[in-house]
Design a protein around this motif. Structure first.
Motif, PDB file in Angstrom:
ATOM      1  N   ALA A  74      -3.910  -0.825 -50.056  1.00  0.00           N
ATOM      2  CA  ALA A  74      -4.110  -2.276 -50.096  1.00  0.00           C
ATOM      3  C   ALA A  74      -3.035  -3.000 -49.298  1.00  0.00           C
ATOM      4  O   ALA A  74      -3.266  -4.102 -48.783  1.00  0.00           O
ATOM      5  CB  ALA A  74      -4.107  -2.773 -51.540  1.00  0.00           C
ATOM      6  N   ALA A  75      -1.868  -2.370 -49.169  1.00  0.00           N
ATOM      7  CA  ALA A  75      -0.774  -2.943 -48.380  1.00  0.00           C
ATOM      8  C   ALA A  75      -0.796  -2.445 -46.939  1.00  0.00           C
ATOM      9  O   ALA A  75       0.123  -2.749 -46.171  1.00  0.00           O
ATOM     10  CB  ALA A  75       0.564  -2.606 -49.028  1.00  0.00           C
ATOM     11  N   GLY A  76      -1.823  -1.678 -46.585  1.00  0.00           N
ATOM     12  CA  GLY A  76      -1.948  -1.177 -45.220  1.00  0.00           C
ATOM     13  C   GLY A  76      -1.020  -0.021 -44.903  1.00  0.00           C
ATOM     14  O   GLY A  76      -0.892   0.374 -43.740  1.00  0.00           O
ATOM     15  N   GLU A  77      -0.384   0.534 -45.912  1.00  0.00           N
ATOM     16  CA  GLU A  77       0.578   1.619 -45.692  1.00  0.00           C
ATOM     17  C   GLU A  77      -0.111   2.963 -45.912  1.00  0.00           C
ATOM     18  O   GLU A  77       0.131   3.671 -46.900  1.00  0.00           O
ATOM     19  CB  GLU A  77       1.782   1.442 -46.604  1.00  0.00           C
ATOM     20  N   PHE A  78      -0.963   3.329 -44.975  1.00  0.00           N
ATOM     21  CA  PHE A  78      -1.781   4.524 -45.116  1.00  0.00           C
ATOM     22  C   PHE A  78      -0.934   5.796 -45.111  1.00  0.00           C
ATOM     23  O   PHE A  78      -1.256   6.755 -45.822  1.00  0.00           O
ATOM     24  CB  PHE A  78      -2.834   4.570 -44.011  1.00  0.00           C
ATOM     25  N   SER A  79       0.116   5.830 -44.323  1.00  0.00           N
ATOM     26  CA  SER A  79       0.946   7.033 -44.282  1.00  0.00           C
ATOM     27  C   SER A  79       1.700   7.235 -45.594  1.00  0.00           C
ATOM     28  O   SER A  79       1.790   8.360 -46.108  1.00  0.00           O
ATOM     29  CB  SER A  79       1.927   6.958 -43.107  1.00  0.00           C
ATOM     30  N   ARG A  80       2.234   6.163 -46.160  1.00  0.00           N
ATOM     31  CA  ARG A  80       2.898   6.283 -47.458  1.00  0.00           C
ATOM     32  C   ARG A  80       1.898   6.666 -48.542  1.00  0.00           C
ATOM     33  O   ARG A  80       2.218   7.433 -49.454  1.00  0.00           O
ATOM     34  CB  ARG A  80       3.597   4.971 -47.831  1.00  0.00           C
ATOM     35  N   SER A  81       0.695   6.142 -48.430  1.00  0.00           N
ATOM     36  CA  SER A  81      -0.358   6.509 -49.376  1.00  0.00           C
ATOM     37  C   SER A  81      -0.645   8.003 -49.292  1.00  0.00           C
ATOM     38  O   SER A  81      -0.763   8.692 -50.314  1.00  0.00           O
ATOM     39  CB  SER A  81      -1.629   5.708 -49.085  1.00  0.00           C
TER      40      SER A  81
ATOM     41  N   ASN B  84      21.075 -20.556 -31.620  1.00  0.00           N
ATOM     42  CA  ASN B  84      21.014 -21.994 -31.894  1.00  0.00           C
ATOM     43  C   ASN B  84      19.774 -22.392 -32.697  1.00  0.00           C
ATOM     44  O   ASN B  84      19.692 -23.514 -33.178  1.00  0.00           O
ATOM     45  CB  ASN B  84      21.036 -22.772 -30.574  1.00  0.00           C
ATOM     46  N   ASP B  85      18.814 -21.466 -32.808  1.00  0.00           N
ATOM     47  CA  ASP B  85      17.584 -21.782 -33.535  1.00  0.00           C
ATOM     48  C   ASP B  85      17.784 -21.586 -35.033  1.00  0.00           C
ATOM     49  O   ASP B  85      18.598 -20.751 -35.464  1.00  0.00           O
ATOM     50  CB  ASP B  85      16.443 -20.883 -33.054  1.00  0.00           C
ATOM     51  N   PRO B  86      17.049 -22.355 -35.843  1.00  0.00           N
ATOM     52  CA  PRO B  86      17.173 -22.209 -37.295  1.00  0.00           C
ATOM     53  C   PRO B  86      16.714 -20.827 -37.763  1.00  0.00           C
ATOM     54  O   PRO B  86      15.741 -20.279 -37.238  1.00  0.00           O
ATOM     55  CB  PRO B  86      16.280 -23.322 -37.854  1.00  0.00           C
ATOM     56  N   ALA B  87      17.434 -20.275 -38.732  1.00  0.00           N
ATOM     57  CA  ALA B  87      17.065 -18.983 -39.315  1.00  0.00           C
ATOM     58  C   ALA B  87      15.935 -19.208 -40.316  1.00  0.00           C
ATOM     59  O   ALA B  87      16.106 -19.934 -41.305  1.00  0.00           O
ATOM     60  CB  ALA B  87      18.270 -18.355 -40.000  1.00  0.00           C
ATOM     61  N   VAL B  88      14.794 -18.591 -40.055  1.00  0.00           N
ATOM     62  CA  VAL B  88      13.593 -18.822 -40.864  1.00  0.00           C
ATOM     63  C   VAL B  88      13.199 -17.531 -41.568  1.00  0.00           C
ATOM     64  O   VAL B  88      13.056 -16.474 -40.942  1.00  0.00           O
ATOM     65  CB  VAL B  88      12.420 -19.315 -39.994  1.00  0.00           C
ATOM     66  N   LEU B  89      13.008 -17.618 -42.868  1.00  0.00           N
ATOM     67  CA  LEU B  89      12.555 -16.494 -43.675  1.00  0.00           C
ATOM     68  C   LEU B  89      11.107 -16.733 -44.090  1.00  0.00           C
ATOM     69  O   LEU B  89      10.789 -17.771 -44.670  1.00  0.00           O
ATOM     70  CB  LEU B  89      13.431 -16.329 -44.915  1.00  0.00           C
ATOM     71  N   ILE B  90      10.246 -15.779 -43.791  1.00  0.00           N
ATOM     72  CA  ILE B  90       8.843 -15.855 -44.218  1.00  0.00           C
ATOM     73  C   ILE B  90       8.643 -14.877 -45.360  1.00  0.00           C
ATOM     74  O   ILE B  90       8.896 -13.680 -45.220  1.00  0.00           O
ATOM     75  CB  ILE B  90       7.879 -15.523 -43.065  1.00  0.00           C
ATOM     76  N   LEU B  91       8.216 -15.387 -46.500  1.00  0.00           N
ATOM     77  CA  LEU B  91       7.855 -14.566 -47.649  1.00  0.00           C
ATOM     78  C   LEU B  91       6.338 -14.556 -47.733  1.00  0.00           C
ATOM     79  O   LEU B  91       5.725 -15.586 -48.017  1.00  0.00           O
ATOM     80  CB  LEU B  91       8.464 -15.127 -48.934  1.00  0.00           C
ATOM     81  N   ALA B  92       5.741 -13.393 -47.469  1.00  0.00           N
ATOM     82  CA  ALA B  92       4.282 -13.334 -47.342  1.00  0.00           C
ATOM     83  C   ALA B  92       3.680 -12.360 -48.330  1.00  0.00           C
ATOM     84  O   ALA B  92       4.328 -11.409 -48.785  1.00  0.00           O
ATOM     85  CB  ALA B  92       3.891 -12.925 -45.916  1.00  0.00           C
ATOM     86  N   CYS B  93       2.436 -12.615 -48.651  1.00  0.00           N
ATOM     87  CA  CYS B  93       1.639 -11.617 -49.346  1.00  0.00           C
ATOM     88  C   CYS B  93       1.561 -10.386 -48.447  1.00  0.00           C
ATOM     89  O   CYS B  93       1.504 -10.495 -47.222  1.00  0.00           O
ATOM     90  CB  CYS B  93       0.241 -12.170 -49.617  1.00  0.00           C
ATOM     91  N   GLY B  94       1.568  -9.197 -49.038  1.00  0.00           N
ATOM     92  CA  GLY B  94       1.496  -7.978 -48.239  1.00  0.00           C
ATOM     93  C   GLY B  94       0.189  -7.247 -48.380  1.00  0.00           C
ATOM     94  O   GLY B  94       0.063  -6.098 -47.934  1.00  0.00           O
ATOM     95  N   LEU B  95      -0.793  -7.886 -48.991  1.00  0.00           N
ATOM     96  CA  LEU B  95      -2.057  -7.209 -49.291  1.00  0.00           C
ATOM     97  C   LEU B  95      -3.207  -7.800 -48.484  1.00  0.00           C
ATOM     98  O   LEU B  95      -3.086  -8.859 -47.873  1.00  0.00           O
ATOM     99  CB  LEU B  95      -2.365  -7.324 -50.784  1.00  0.00           C
ATOM    100  N   GLY B  96      -4.347  -7.106 -48.518  1.00  0.00           N
ATOM    101  CA  GLY B  96      -5.566  -7.634 -47.902  1.00  0.00           C
ATOM    102  C   GLY B  96      -5.400  -7.937 -46.430  1.00  0.00           C
ATOM    103  O   GLY B  96      -4.984  -7.096 -45.634  1.00  0.00           O
ATOM    104  N   ALA B  97      -5.716  -9.163 -46.040  1.00  0.00           N
ATOM    105  CA  ALA B  97      -5.656  -9.557 -44.632  1.00  0.00           C
ATOM    106  C   ALA B  97      -4.253  -9.417 -44.055  1.00  0.00           C
ATOM    107  O   ALA B  97      -4.089  -9.195 -42.849  1.00  0.00           O
ATOM    108  CB  ALA B  97      -6.134 -10.999 -44.485  1.00  0.00           C
ATOM    109  N   PHE B  98      -3.232  -9.529 -44.912  1.00  0.00           N
ATOM    110  CA  PHE B  98      -1.849  -9.427 -44.447  1.00  0.00           C
ATOM    111  C   PHE B  98      -1.407  -7.973 -44.275  1.00  0.00           C
ATOM    112  O   PHE B  98      -0.281  -7.708 -43.876  1.00  0.00           O
ATOM    113  CB  PHE B  98      -0.914 -10.148 -45.422  1.00  0.00           C
TER     114      PHE B  98
END
Length: 700
Positions: free
Chosen positions: A36-43, A563-577
């Motif tokens: 579901a997380a797209g991690e087929f090798s770990r699966s 010089n650019d702002p440090a941006v953290l993206i917290l995302a769902c890791g399942l399905g489309a992601f």
């Protein structure tokens, strides 16, 4: 860095029913989560950890796990076998074996599921293992008898090649009792010998005409049709039997050019021992079923078979459930045909085993102690169908695993008793009030060839899942025994979890306190993120894994000198992601001032995760989840609603700290938007760029 939660003693059963039902107890929930997380090798790593025939099981396993899946109380069980095959096809994994000890030299006789399973477990315990196989190719009954339309050779090859890389030696074309015997093996230094030769002989019919030359045995026919190009050339075939082998025979006969195929069995159709799906597919391919009939005699005219005389079978088993068919001789019929294939069961062929020096009793059965897996001969063990009788491949594998434990103990000079093997209780079924609130999601059926495409060849009938289909199907998993549990000494009975849970898992007990029915939890994580007293923890390490990655990414971001702002993206890791469109689109090409951490659903992203990121110097945080009311959306309930509630709280606290609330962004994306995430996020990053880097004196 993150919440500190005290441990609690686990009191509820912790084994998902699917894992308990699997004869080799595969960690089904875990490998489905990784898909579901797209991690087929770990699966695949999880699968291969205790399954040396992952490719074979992903293709032909009878999936006892699916029969136990708690999802069937809601809609339909997970397609677990099909998902295992997807892990094999899209993942890469292998396990290095420990150094082999030449003093622990084991010979395994037979390369079927039982023998291979034992060989794998032994080599992983440091034994030197040689597998002897009488046929030209390793793989036992699945290799030689299961038709190619169900099990292609390359599927077995994949598993055998990995076993060879582990150090298992396969010697083919060697028959035990003819080419080699016990004394030979002991002289070669083998300290233990395991007999796993399976059932290689068929049971015949005791009726008039059964000795005709046009009577074939099932295994002989299946091997000839698979290996020798056997062709029926318009013959009318009668198959006797109602099990899985009989269905394989009937469907193979269709592909071998039979004009008609008629199957006769004692059982009613709904009582046939063959798998229902195989029966259905055989019917689609034109096999005619004559159920509740038993063969009375083979009719021969002018030296040729003309058909089969039948008498009605009233019952197959007696009151003691012993096989004892009862017939109505007043009700008889006849079906035409010029070739009969008998498939009424397999039995041992112990002649060669006896010649090799292994004891057989006066009933013609192998002498064997099921408690220790030993034969009376010192150092000689047995497993699989030679001692259990007919079983499925995965049940034979389970028996092989027990034999491996016994052999390992023997080589260490220790005793073994099968009765002492540990077992755990599975979770109970879902309560009706919980099941009623779980989102119904249609099962993703495995694509197949059409009847027209498959009946004139031995091409694999199942096409298998695409990567996207596998991800979405695995997302249906309920995560049994993976979710919340209550830390009783911290709980203040505030009822927050009860008000939040979309499944009504927390309840008020008869004593007036809150009780989280952890064995009913759907592992969405909402209660974990709203509990004000940190009185809830997760049974599994899924969130902890994300938090560990989060800590690392924040350190990387806060040391960024641009010089650019440090941006953290917290995302769902399942399905489309979890799909390549998302991973290979944005993640591989993201700006260096942006980091991303995936969580197992946005519902598990806590307010503290966001605030801690700001506290440690991140300039902006973007949280990304699945849009609600989408077809391919989050299976958990109210995730975006509660994410929105947390967003309000986060923005309030940012404002109180002198940080612009615009530095925190919540996005709910459809599957299509997730696939083109680069476009979507570029607009958000452009707005954040306008804000620039924040004043370091302002912190939460």
């Amino acid at each position: 860095m993150w919440k500190s939660r005290s441990r609690v003693k686990e009191e509820s059963p912790s084994v998902p029913p699917c894992q308990d039902a699997c004869p080799i107890h595969q960690e089904v929930r875990e490998y489905l989560r990784l898909i579901a997380a797209g991690e087929f090798s770990r699966s695949l790593e999880v699968i291969r950890k205790n399954n040396p025939l992952a490719s074979v099981c992903g293709t032909i396993c009878p999936h006892y796990c699916e029969n136990a899946c708690r999802r069937q109380n809601i809609d339909e069980p997970l397609s677990i076998r099909g998902l295992k095959r997807a892990a094999v096809e899209y993942g890469e994994a292998s396990y290095p074996a420990p150094p082999a000890d030449p003093g622990k030299k084991v010979a395994v006789i037979g390369s079927g599921p039982a023998g291979i399973s034992a060989a794998f477990d032994l080599v992983m315990q440091g034994c030197t293992v040689t597998v002897l196989e009488r046929e030209a190719l390793a793989g036992g009954a699945p290799r030689n008898f299961i038709p190619l339309y169900r099990l292609p050779d390359e599927t077995i090859d994949r598993d055998i090649e990995l076993l060879q890389k582990l150090g298992i030696e396969f010697k083919t074309g060697i028959e035990f009792g003819t080419d080699v015997n016990l004394d030979d093996l002991k002289k070669d230094g083998f300290k233990a010998i395991l007999l796993a030769v399976g059932l290689t002989a068929g049971r015949g019919l005791s009726i008039p005409g059964a000795d005709h030359r046009d009577i074939l045995m099932a295994l002989h026919f299946l091997k000839a049709s698979k290996r020798e190009g056997f062709y029926l050339d318009g013959r009318e075939v009668i198959v006797v039997g109602g099990g899985n082998v009989a269905i394989d025979v009937a469907r193979s006969a269709v592909r071998c050019g039979a004009a008609r195929v008629r199957l006769v069995c004692l059982e009613k159709k709904e009582e046939m021992p063959a798998f229902p799906q195989e029966i259905e597919e055989a019917g689609e391919e034109g096999v005619e079923f004559n159920c509740s009939w038993g063969p009375a005699g083979i009719r021969v005219e002018d030296g040729r078979i003309s058909g089969l005389d039948l008498h009605e079978c009233i019952s197959v088993f007696d009151d003691r459930q012993t096989f004892n068919p009862c017939f109505n001789e007043l009700h008889q019929t006849f079906i035409p045909g010029d070739l009969v294939i008998v498939s009424i069961g397999q039995t041992q062929d112990l002649e060669t085993v006896s010649r090799a020096g292994v004891q057989v009793d006066n009933r013609g059965c192998l002498k064997f102690d099921p408690g220790t897996m030993k034969t009376p001969v010192e150092g000689v063990f047995a497993c699989g169908e030679i001692v259990t009788g007919p079983v499925t491949a995965v049940k034979a594998m389970a028996h092989g695993k027990v034999a491996a434990i016994s052999i390992a103990a023997y080589l260490e000079g220790k005793s073994f008793a099968g009765s002492l093997l540990d077992s755990e209780d599975p979770l109970p079924e879902l309560e009706a009030d919980v099941a009623a609130n779980v989102l119904k999601i249609t099962r993703e059926e495995i694509p197949m060839l059409t009847v027209q495409e498959r009946t004139h060849n031995f091409l694999p009938v199942e096409k298998g899942y695409t990567m996207a289909m596998a991800v979405w199907e695995s997302l249906r998993c309920l995560g049994c025994a993976a979710g919340a549990r209550q830390i009783v000494e911290k709980c203040v009975n505030c009822l927050t979890c009860l008000r939040t849970c979309p499944y009504h898992v927390p309840v008020v007990s008869g004593m007036g306190d809150v009780m989280i029915r952890d064995h009913q939890c759907q592992a969405c994580g909402l209660c974990l993120t709203v509990c004000p007293n940190l009185a809830i923890e997760f049974r599994t390490p899924y969130i902890a894994e994300a938090e560990e990655k989060l800590e690392y990414e924040i350190k990387e971001l806060t040391t960024f000198n641009g010089n650019d702002p440090a941006v953290l993206i917290l995302a769902c890791g399942l399905g489309a992601f979890a799909l390549p469109e998302f991973n290979e689109g944005f993640i591989k090409n993201k700006p260096e001032n942006v980091s991303m951490v995936k969580f197992p659903c946005i519902s598990k992203i806590d307010t503290t995760h966001v605030l801690q990121a700001f506290k440690l110097g991140v300039d902006s945080v973007v949280t990304v989840g699945c849009a609600e009311d989408e077809r391919d959306a989050c299976p958990f309930g109210k995730t975006m609603f509660w994410a929105g509630q947390r967003a309000k709280r986060i923005k309030y606290l940012l404002n109180e700290s002198g940080i612009e609330e615009e530095r925190f962004v919540l996005l709910g994306l459809s599957a299509k938007d997730a696939a083109r995430f680069s476009n979507t996020i570029s607009e958000v990053l452009a707005e954040i760029q306008k804000l620039g880097k924040r004043n370091s004196s302002n912190t939460v």
